[in-house]
Design a protein around this motif. Sequence first.
Motif, PDB file in Angstrom:
ATOM      1  N   ALA A   1       0.812  -1.215   0.000  1.00  0.00           N
ATOM      2  CA  ALA A   1       0.000   0.000   0.000  1.00  0.00           C
ATOM      3  C   ALA A   1       0.844   1.262   0.000  1.00  0.00           C
ATOM      4  O   ALA A   1       0.343   2.340  -0.307  1.00  0.00           O
ATOM      5  CB  ALA A   1      -0.923   0.001   1.219  1.00  0.00           C
ATOM      6  N   ALA A   2       2.115   1.141   0.327  1.00  0.00           N
ATOM      7  CA  ALA A   2       2.958   2.329   0.395  1.00  0.00           C
ATOM      8  C   ALA A   2       3.288   2.875  -0.989  1.00  0.00           C
ATOM      9  O   ALA A   2       3.666   4.030  -1.122  1.00  0.00           O
ATOM     10  CB  ALA A   2       4.252   2.015   1.144  1.00  0.00           C
ATOM     11  N   GLU A   3       3.107   2.044  -2.021  1.00  0.00           N
ATOM     12  CA  GLU A   3       3.419   2.500  -3.367  1.00  0.00           C
ATOM     13  C   GLU A   3       2.236   3.252  -3.957  1.00  0.00           C
ATOM     14  O   GLU A   3       1.124   2.754  -3.989  1.00  0.00           O
ATOM     15  CB  GLU A   3       3.748   1.300  -4.263  1.00  0.00           C
ATOM     16  N   THR A   4       2.497   4.445  -4.425  1.00  0.00           N
ATOM     17  CA  THR A   4       1.461   5.201  -5.111  1.00  0.00           C
ATOM     18  C   THR A   4       1.594   4.974  -6.600  1.00  0.00           C
ATOM     19  O   THR A   4       2.551   4.368  -7.065  1.00  0.00           O
ATOM     20  CB  THR A   4       1.598   6.706  -4.806  1.00  0.00           C
ATOM     21  N   PHE A   5       0.659   5.498  -7.367  1.00  0.00           N
ATOM     22  CA  PHE A   5       0.714   5.322  -8.821  1.00  0.00           C
ATOM     23  C   PHE A   5       1.971   5.960  -9.396  1.00  0.00           C
ATOM     24  O   PHE A   5       2.652   5.374 -10.211  1.00  0.00           O
ATOM     25  CB  PHE A   5      -0.529   5.928  -9.475  1.00  0.00           C
ATOM     26  N   TYR A   6       2.283   7.168  -8.969  1.00  0.00           N
ATOM     27  CA  TYR A   6       3.437   7.868  -9.537  1.00  0.00           C
ATOM     28  C   TYR A   6       4.744   7.206  -9.109  1.00  0.00           C
ATOM     29  O   TYR A   6       5.670   7.093  -9.896  1.00  0.00           O
ATOM     30  CB  TYR A   6       3.418   9.338  -9.132  1.00  0.00           C
ATOM     31  N   GLY A   7       4.808   6.768  -7.885  1.00  0.00           N
ATOM     32  CA  GLY A   7       6.006   6.083  -7.424  1.00  0.00           C
ATOM     33  C   GLY A   7       6.206   4.755  -8.129  1.00  0.00           C
ATOM     34  O   GLY A   7       7.318   4.352  -8.413  1.00  0.00           O
ATOM     35  N   LYS A   8       5.105   4.091  -8.440  1.00  0.00           N
ATOM     36  CA  LYS A   8       5.177   2.804  -9.117  1.00  0.00           C
ATOM     37  C   LYS A   8       5.667   2.964 -10.550  1.00  0.00           C
ATOM     38  O   LYS A   8       6.519   2.223 -11.015  1.00  0.00           O
ATOM     39  CB  LYS A   8       3.797   2.162  -9.100  1.00  0.00           C
ATOM     40  N   SER A   9       5.148   3.938 -11.276  1.00  0.00           N
ATOM     41  CA  SER A   9       5.572   4.119 -12.667  1.00  0.00           C
ATOM     42  C   SER A   9       6.991   4.679 -12.743  1.00  0.00           C
ATOM     43  O   SER A   9       7.731   4.354 -13.662  1.00  0.00           O
ATOM     44  CB  SER A   9       4.602   5.037 -13.413  1.00  0.00           C
ATOM     45  N   LYS A  10       7.365   5.478 -11.778  1.00  0.00           N
ATOM     46  CA  LYS A  10       8.730   5.985 -11.750  1.00  0.00           C
ATOM     47  C   LYS A  10       9.717   4.837 -11.521  1.00  0.00           C
ATOM     48  O   LYS A  10      10.768   4.773 -12.132  1.00  0.00           O
ATOM     49  CB  LYS A  10       8.879   7.038 -10.649  1.00  0.00           C
ATOM     50  N   GLY A  11       9.333   3.916 -10.658  1.00  0.00           N
ATOM     51  CA  GLY A  11      10.165   2.752 -10.400  1.00  0.00           C
ATOM     52  C   GLY A  11      10.301   1.864 -11.628  1.00  0.00           C
ATOM     53  O   GLY A  11      11.359   1.322 -11.904  1.00  0.00           O
ATOM     54  N   ARG A  12       9.204   1.716 -12.373  1.00  0.00           N
ATOM     55  CA  ARG A  12       9.248   0.903 -13.586  1.00  0.00           C
ATOM     56  C   ARG A  12      10.141   1.532 -14.642  1.00  0.00           C
ATOM     57  O   ARG A  12      10.844   0.833 -15.351  1.00  0.00           O
ATOM     58  CB  ARG A  12       7.844   0.711 -14.148  1.00  0.00           C
ATOM     59  N   ALA A  13      10.114   2.860 -14.760  1.00  0.00           N
ATOM     60  CA  ALA A  13      10.957   3.541 -15.736  1.00  0.00           C
ATOM     61  C   ALA A  13      12.433   3.367 -15.372  1.00  0.00           C
ATOM     62  O   ALA A  13      13.273   3.134 -16.241  1.00  0.00           O
ATOM     63  CB  ALA A  13      10.595   5.021 -15.813  1.00  0.00           C
ATOM     64  N   LYS A  14      12.730   3.470 -14.091  1.00  0.00           N
ATOM     65  CA  LYS A  14      14.106   3.275 -13.633  1.00  0.00           C
ATOM     66  C   LYS A  14      14.556   1.842 -13.886  1.00  0.00           C
ATOM     67  O   LYS A  14      15.667   1.605 -14.362  1.00  0.00           O
ATOM     68  CB  LYS A  14      14.215   3.601 -12.147  1.00  0.00           C
ATOM     69  N   ASP A  15      13.681   0.875 -13.588  1.00  0.00           N
ATOM     70  CA  ASP A  15      14.019  -0.528 -13.813  1.00  0.00           C
ATOM     71  C   ASP A  15      14.217  -0.825 -15.299  1.00  0.00           C
ATOM     72  O   ASP A  15      15.098  -1.595 -15.669  1.00  0.00           O
ATOM     73  CB  ASP A  15      12.941  -1.443 -13.251  1.00  0.00           C
ATOM     74  N   ALA A  16      13.389  -0.216 -16.144  1.00  0.00           N
ATOM     75  CA  ALA A  16      13.530  -0.426 -17.586  1.00  0.00           C
ATOM     76  C   ALA A  16      14.860   0.140 -18.091  1.00  0.00           C
ATOM     77  O   ALA A  16      15.541  -0.498 -18.907  1.00  0.00           O
ATOM     78  CB  ALA A  16      12.366   0.218 -18.330  1.00  0.00           C
ATOM     79  N   LEU A  17      15.232   1.319 -17.600  1.00  0.00           N
ATOM     80  CA  LEU A  17      16.497   1.920 -18.002  1.00  0.00           C
ATOM     81  C   LEU A  17      17.684   1.077 -17.535  1.00  0.00           C
ATOM     82  O   LEU A  17      18.612   0.820 -18.302  1.00  0.00           O
ATOM     83  CB  LEU A  17      16.619   3.342 -17.437  1.00  0.00           C
ATOM     84  N   LEU A  18      17.631   0.624 -16.283  1.00  0.00           N
ATOM     85  CA  LEU A  18      18.708  -0.221 -15.769  1.00  0.00           C
ATOM     86  C   LEU A  18      18.789  -1.538 -16.531  1.00  0.00           C
ATOM     87  O   LEU A  18      19.883  -2.046 -16.790  1.00  0.00           O
ATOM     88  CB  LEU A  18      18.502  -0.486 -14.275  1.00  0.00           C
ATOM     89  N   SER A  19      17.655  -2.078 -16.908  1.00  0.00           N
ATOM     90  CA  SER A  19      17.638  -3.326 -17.671  1.00  0.00           C
ATOM     91  C   SER A  19      18.274  -3.146 -19.051  1.00  0.00           C
ATOM     92  O   SER A  19      19.059  -3.981 -19.498  1.00  0.00           O
ATOM     93  CB  SER A  19      16.211  -3.827 -17.808  1.00  0.00           C
ATOM     94  N   LYS A  20      17.920  -2.049 -19.720  1.00  0.00           N
ATOM     95  CA  LYS A  20      18.506  -1.776 -21.038  1.00  0.00           C
ATOM     96  C   LYS A  20      20.008  -1.536 -20.938  1.00  0.00           C
ATOM     97  O   LYS A  20      20.778  -2.044 -21.759  1.00  0.00           O
ATOM     98  CB  LYS A  20      17.835  -0.560 -21.681  1.00  0.00           C
ATOM     99  N   LEU A  21      20.433  -0.769 -19.941  1.00  0.00           N
ATOM    100  CA  LEU A  21      21.860  -0.518 -19.756  1.00  0.00           C
ATOM    101  C   LEU A  21      22.619  -1.803 -19.448  1.00  0.00           C
ATOM    102  O   LEU A  21      23.723  -2.018 -19.946  1.00  0.00           O
ATOM    103  CB  LEU A  21      22.081   0.504 -18.642  1.00  0.00           C
TER     104      LEU A  21
END
Length: 80
Positions: free
Chosen positions: A41-61
Amino acid sequence: MGTFITVLSCFLIFFAVCLIVLILLQSDKSGGMSNAIGGGAAETFYGKSKGRAKDALLSKLTTIISIVFVVIIAAIYVLQ
């Protein structure tokens, strides 16, 4: 030719360290017991999508660095 292999070896060490750091920076894919108990419950919508963008960037790198790492290893093998 020895100098070129030395330079490639230095790049290999640099990319190995980068690969280790990138792998350690990635977040765990499973929520684990903390999400099962707390419900995440601590994850909000904006925090969740920001985390996904960071994870996607780290995955590509990580993918790019690992490909470069393998190519450098192959180049050193062929040159020796």
